[in-house]
Scaffold this active site. Structure first.
Site, PDB file in Angstrom:
ATOM      1  N   LYS A   1      39.707  21.181  23.862  1.00 46.59           N
ATOM      2  CA  LYS A   1      39.851  22.331  23.989  1.00 46.59           C
ATOM      3  C   LYS A   1      37.689  23.011  23.476  1.00 46.59           C
ATOM      4  CE  LYS A   1      42.180  26.276  24.618  1.00 46.59           C
ATOM      5  NZ  LYS A   1      43.938  26.052  25.074  1.00 46.59           N
TER       6      LYS A   1
ATOM      7  N   ASP B   1      40.849  30.417  28.953  1.00 48.25           N
ATOM      8  CA  ASP B   1      42.055  31.120  27.828  1.00 48.25           C
ATOM      9  C   ASP B   1      41.696  32.043  27.257  1.00 48.25           C
ATOM     10  OD1 ASP B   1      43.873  29.036  25.714  1.00 48.25           O
ATOM     11  OD2 ASP B   1      42.869  30.193  24.870  1.00 48.25           O
TER      12      ASP B   1
HETATM   13  P1  NDP Z   1      44.032  37.258  27.890  1.00 44.12           P
HETATM   14  O1  NDP Z   1      43.134  36.970  27.629  1.00 44.12           O
HETATM   15  O2  NDP Z   1      44.111  37.367  29.359  1.00 44.12           O
HETATM   16  O3  NDP Z   1      45.292  38.321  27.214  1.00 44.12           O
HETATM   17  C1  NDP Z   1      45.527  37.666  25.348  1.00 44.12           C
HETATM   18  C2  NDP Z   1      46.179  38.866  24.963  1.00 44.12           C
HETATM   19  O4  NDP Z   1      46.782  38.522  23.899  1.00 44.12           O
HETATM   20  C3  NDP Z   1      45.428  40.217  25.042  1.00 44.12           C
HETATM   21  O5  NDP Z   1      46.044  41.341  25.445  1.00 44.12           O
HETATM   22  C4  NDP Z   1      45.045  40.528  23.803  1.00 44.12           C
HETATM   23  O6  NDP Z   1      44.978  41.478  23.646  1.00 44.12           O
HETATM   24  C5  NDP Z   1      46.290  39.915  22.979  1.00 44.12           C
HETATM   25  N1  NDP Z   1      45.776  39.117  21.920  1.00 44.12           N
HETATM   26  C6  NDP Z   1      44.722  38.553  21.786  1.00 44.12           C
HETATM   27  N2  NDP Z   1      44.721  37.950  20.004  1.00 44.12           N
HETATM   28  C7  NDP Z   1      46.085  39.108  19.404  1.00 44.12           C
HETATM   29  C8  NDP Z   1      45.424  39.198  18.216  1.00 44.12           C
HETATM   30  N3  NDP Z   1      44.917  38.895  17.449  1.00 44.12           N
HETATM   31  N4  NDP Z   1      46.601  40.651  17.753  1.00 44.12           N
HETATM   32  C9  NDP Z   1      47.657  40.687  19.231  1.00 44.12           C
HETATM   33  N5  NDP Z   1      47.264  40.645  20.228  1.00 44.12           N
HETATM   34  C10 NDP Z   1      46.449  39.856  20.453  1.00 44.12           C
HETATM   35  O7  NDP Z   1      44.426  35.743  27.390  1.00 44.12           O
HETATM   36  P2  NDP Z   1      45.978  34.235  27.251  1.00 44.12           P
HETATM   37  O8  NDP Z   1      46.436  35.153  28.477  1.00 44.12           O
HETATM   38  O9  NDP Z   1      45.226  33.656  28.708  1.00 44.12           O
HETATM   39  O10 NDP Z   1      46.317  33.656  26.515  1.00 44.12           O
HETATM   40  C11 NDP Z   1      47.645  34.452  26.312  1.00 44.12           C
HETATM   41  C12 NDP Z   1      47.490  33.333  25.514  1.00 44.12           C
HETATM   42  O11 NDP Z   1      48.601  32.224  26.236  1.00 44.12           O
HETATM   43  C13 NDP Z   1      46.975  32.506  24.248  1.00 44.12           C
HETATM   44  O12 NDP Z   1      47.852  31.510  23.113  1.00 44.12           O
HETATM   45  C14 NDP Z   1      46.316  31.109  24.951  1.00 44.12           C
HETATM   46  O13 NDP Z   1      45.896  30.359  24.375  1.00 44.12           O
HETATM   47  C15 NDP Z   1      47.853  31.009  25.667  1.00 44.12           C
HETATM   48  N6  NDP Z   1      48.036  30.075  27.205  1.00 44.12           N
HETATM   49  C16 NDP Z   1      47.267  30.692  27.734  1.00 44.12           C
HETATM   50  C17 NDP Z   1      47.314  29.976  29.470  1.00 44.12           C
HETATM   51  C18 NDP Z   1      46.539  30.470  30.512  1.00 44.12           C
HETATM   52  O14 NDP Z   1      46.369  30.010  31.338  1.00 44.12           O
HETATM   53  N7  NDP Z   1      45.605  31.586  30.343  1.00 44.12           N
HETATM   54  C19 NDP Z   1      47.908  28.358  29.834  1.00 44.12           C
HETATM   55  C20 NDP Z   1      48.284  28.831  28.106  1.00 44.12           C
HETATM   56  C21 NDP Z   1      48.654  29.282  27.252  1.00 44.12           C
HETATM   57  P3  NDP Z   1      43.668  42.177  23.801  1.00 44.12           P
HETATM   58  O15 NDP Z   1      43.629  42.145  25.300  1.00 44.12           O
HETATM   59  O16 NDP Z   1      43.394  44.057  23.031  1.00 44.12           O
HETATM   60  O17 NDP Z   1      42.188  41.873  23.576  1.00 44.12           O
END
Ligand code: NDP
Length: 448
Positions: free
Chosen positions: A124, A164
């Site tokens: 990572k 991510d």
């Molecule tokens: P994105 O950046 O596309 O989206 C993240 C989302 O989560 C946004 O809506 C963001 O809000 C919200 N968010 C992030 N941090 C916080 C916080 N501290 N409090 C509240 N809301 C929060 O990321 P992903 O969708 O890619 O990733 C989401 C999760 O999935 C993570 O845990 C990641 O590690 C996991 N994951 C992702 C994969 C992938 O293929 N993308 C694969 C496997 C796991 P805002 O826009 O306001 O920041």
């Protein structure tokens, strides 16, 4: 006891890395039965070795903002374990990133990648750089500066990063462009690439779709389905959006999404086109969604009762935490169960606290831990690597079918392993042991 000694060692040696302690504790406690059953793991010091990354790289990233001011951030790549394949795992750009966060994510990734049935090690990386509010030119300059160091450590057969939080198609594009300039090579060195230059169809959809497929498998075993059921989703990024989309394909009703500013409750179902427009194109907050769809409810984060997350107070049949780590605590877990929730499938990494997980396991609802339920993203990244290596690309249906079948096999393997160890509904135990055995046996085969 051996596992407790290792947990203690991690807490003593890295006192500030709370998320890493949590991830190690969750895994090691569930591995106790297999460690007790097979002496070879302790004899080969497997746990001591698995909790230590192969390599930790930290570097400074100097870049210039649009005002001409020089900025400095920290970059990380933690190559955790390559026993079963080249290092593989995403890059996160978020102000909360530090070495402990990257370490917990890398540790989780090792087990997740093992479960995919593909030959992928775990890693990572990321930076405390915040892409929010930055211009495209600033994001590009940052990505180029980040790659100026990262390129030395990655390669199609060495280490293949992906996206991510905060790293999507735009960032992968800039990173890949700089890699190519520095090396003069067009390698499959990143996944999540654009479709016309080596990306795989269905990669953007993979994590969200996979997480819903996993829920479907858990429910099928109990003679249940998602059709017609109210579902809640947190987050509104890549994972959340495609979770909502797949839920609609299965005739479920996803009624919520959230972001760092607030939660939307749209009781007739989230407007997916509007969500994509706001989050994927305009990169705006969900406040905009609420302004356009005045019949939905919007709860601001500043109005939350401390220690709770309003998205989990919405009654639902199934919940899909898809935002970030520790976004669902014991209070939220109790609320979900009181409101009749029967299934939790984790799209995010480690979204539930240890206490929340314990309650889900005790209640015997369908609980799909992130390592298993969100492995679809990295699985399709593995398929992207296979397409790049063969210089061929598959159509959407073929990739989606492979994704579906990988999610089914992750469920079967986790469920069978849980049954083997006498706790049939405990997919934490099942997925952790199944992932662990493959890596540990490879480490033993390969010597020290
Ligand atoms: P994105 O950046 O596309 O989206 C993240 C989302 O989560 C946004 O809506 C963001 O809000 C919200 N968010 C992030 N941090 C916080 C916080 N501290 N409090 C509240 N809301 C929060 O990321 P992903 O969708 O890619 O990733 C989401 C999760 O999935 C993570 O845990 C990641 O590690 C996991 N994951 C992702 C994969 C992938 O293929 N993308 C694969 C496997 C796991 P805002 O826009 O306001 O920041």
């Amino acid at each position: 006891m051996y596992t407790q000694d290792i947990i203690k060692m991690i807490k003593t040696n890295y006192p500030d890395q709370k998320e890493f302690h949590q991830a190690v504790q969750e895994v090691l406690v569930s591995l106790e039965p297999v460690i007790a059953k097979d002496k070879k793991y302790q004899d080969n010091a497997i746990l001591q070795r698995m909790v230590m990354p192969d390599r930790e790289i930290a570097f400074r990233v100097d870049w210039m903002n649009d005002e001409g001011e020089v900025q400095a951030n920290t970059g990380y790549r933690i190559e955790f374990n390559s026993a079963i394949g080249p290092y593989k795992g995403g890059l996160r750009f978020h102000p909360s990133v530090n070495s402990g966060i990257i370490k917990f994510l890398g540790f989780e990734q090792v087990f997740k990648n093992s479960l995919t049935t593909l030959a992928l090690g775990g890693a990572k990386g990321g930076s405390d750089f915040d892409p929010k509010g930055k211009s495209d030119a600033e994001v590009m300059r940052f990505c180029q500066a980040f790659m100026n160091e990262l390129y030395r450590h990655i390669g199609a057969c060495t280490d293949v990063p992906a996206g991510d939080i905060g790293v999507g198609a735009r960032e992968i594009g800039y990173l890949f462009g700089q890699y190519k300039k520095l090396t003069n090579r067009f390698d499959g060195v990143l996944t999540g690439k654009g479709l016309t230059w080596g990306g795989s169809l269905a990669r953007p959809e993979a994590t969200g779709y996979g997480c819903v497929y996993f829920a479907q498998e858990m429910l099928k075993e109990r003679g249940e389905s998602l059709s017609g059921k109210i579902c809640t989703v947190s987050g509104s990024g890549n994972v959340a959006i495609y979770t909502v989309e797949k839920l609609y394909h299965l005739d479920a009703i996803p009624v919520s999404v959230s972001d760092s500013k607030g939660t939307i409750h749209d009781k007739n179902g989230i407007d997916l086109d509007l969500l994509k427009e706001i989050k994927e194109k305009r990169r705006e907050s969900l406040e905009e969604y609420a302004k356009i769809k005045s019949d939905c409810k919007y709860i601001k984060i500043s109005d939350y009762q401390e220690g709770t997350h309003p998205v989990w107070s919405i009654p639902c049949f199934a919940a899909f935490p898809s935002a970030t780590e520790n976004e669902l605590n014991l209070y939220d877990a109790k609320t979900l169960l009181q409101n009749g929730c029967k299934c939790v499938s984790e799209g995010a990494n480690m979204p539930s606290t240890i206490e929340a997980i314990e309650l889900f396991l005790k209640s015997k609802i369908c609980y799909g831990p992130g390592k298993a339920a969100n492995a679809g993203g990295v699985a399709v990244s593995g398929l992207e690597m296979a397409q790049n290596a063969s210089m061929y690309s598959w159509d959407f249906e073929s990739v989606d079918k492979k994704l579906h079948s990988i999610m089914e096999s992750i469920f079967v393997k986790s469920s069978e392993t849980a049954k083997e160890f006498g706790d049939p509904t405990n997919l934490v135990l099942g997925s952790n042991i199944a992932g662990f055995r493959k890596i540990a046996d490879a480490m033993i085969d390969q010597g020290i």
